[in-house]
Write a protein that holds these residues in place. Structure first.
Motif, mmCIF file in Angstrom:
data_model
loop_
_atom_site.group_PDB
_atom_site.id
_atom_site.type_symbol
_atom_site.label_atom_id
_atom_site.label_comp_id
_atom_site.label_asym_id
_atom_site.label_seq_id
_atom_site.Cartn_x
_atom_site.Cartn_y
_atom_site.Cartn_z
ATOM 1 N N LEU A 1 0.834 -1.195 0.000
ATOM 2 C CA LEU A 1 0.000 0.000 0.000
ATOM 3 C C LEU A 1 0.874 1.252 0.000
ATOM 4 O O LEU A 1 1.891 1.294 0.683
ATOM 5 N N LEU B 1 -7.726 -4.920 -3.799
ATOM 6 C CA LEU B 1 -6.531 -4.115 -3.581
ATOM 7 C C LEU B 1 -5.863 -3.735 -4.904
ATOM 8 O O LEU B 1 -5.446 -2.588 -5.091
ATOM 9 N N ARG C 1 -6.381 -0.277 4.536
ATOM 10 C CA ARG C 1 -6.799 -1.590 4.024
ATOM 11 C C ARG C 1 -8.262 -1.869 4.366
ATOM 12 O O ARG C 1 -9.025 -2.376 3.546
ATOM 13 N N LYS D 1 -1.793 1.915 7.785
ATOM 14 C CA LYS D 1 -1.999 0.907 6.731
ATOM 15 C C LYS D 1 -3.220 0.026 7.013
ATOM 16 O O LYS D 1 -3.971 -0.303 6.105
ATOM 17 N N ARG E 1 -11.187 -2.484 1.594
ATOM 18 C CA ARG E 1 -11.871 -3.784 1.570
ATOM 19 C C ARG E 1 -13.342 -3.688 1.967
ATOM 20 O O ARG E 1 -14.211 -4.210 1.262
#
Length: 83
Positions: free
Chosen positions: A4, A68, A57, A53, A61
């Motif tokens: 990421l 991703l 994420r 992070k 999601r």
């Protein structure tokens, strides 16, 4: 697993607006956004701070509901458009 990018909160809000989200409210340092198809997310916008992070994420999601790799492609296109 792809890595990421490091993204600040205000830049992430601009990216979300570019992909169809609009700001519906700001409360303190948190910005609430909604997409036309009914998805919601909240992004913390703390001065010059990188989003954690795990939070990034989770937003990708669960809130955006995209893979991703798709996010990385969209974000890369967004970054190219800014130059």
């Amino acid at each position: 697993m792809p890595k990421l990018p490091a993204i600040e909160g205000d830049e992430f809000v601009k990216f979300l607006q570019k992909i169809g989200f609009e700001i519906i409210r700001t409360k303190g340092s948190h910005v609430r956004l909604k997409s036309k198809d009914g998805k919601y997310t909240t992004v913390p916008v703390h001065k010059n701070k990188i989003l954690p992070k795990g939070l990034l994420r989770k937003i990708i999601r669960e809130d955006l509901q995209i893979e991703l790799n798709e996010f990385l492609r969209l974000y890369s296109d967004f970054k190219k458009g800014k130059k």
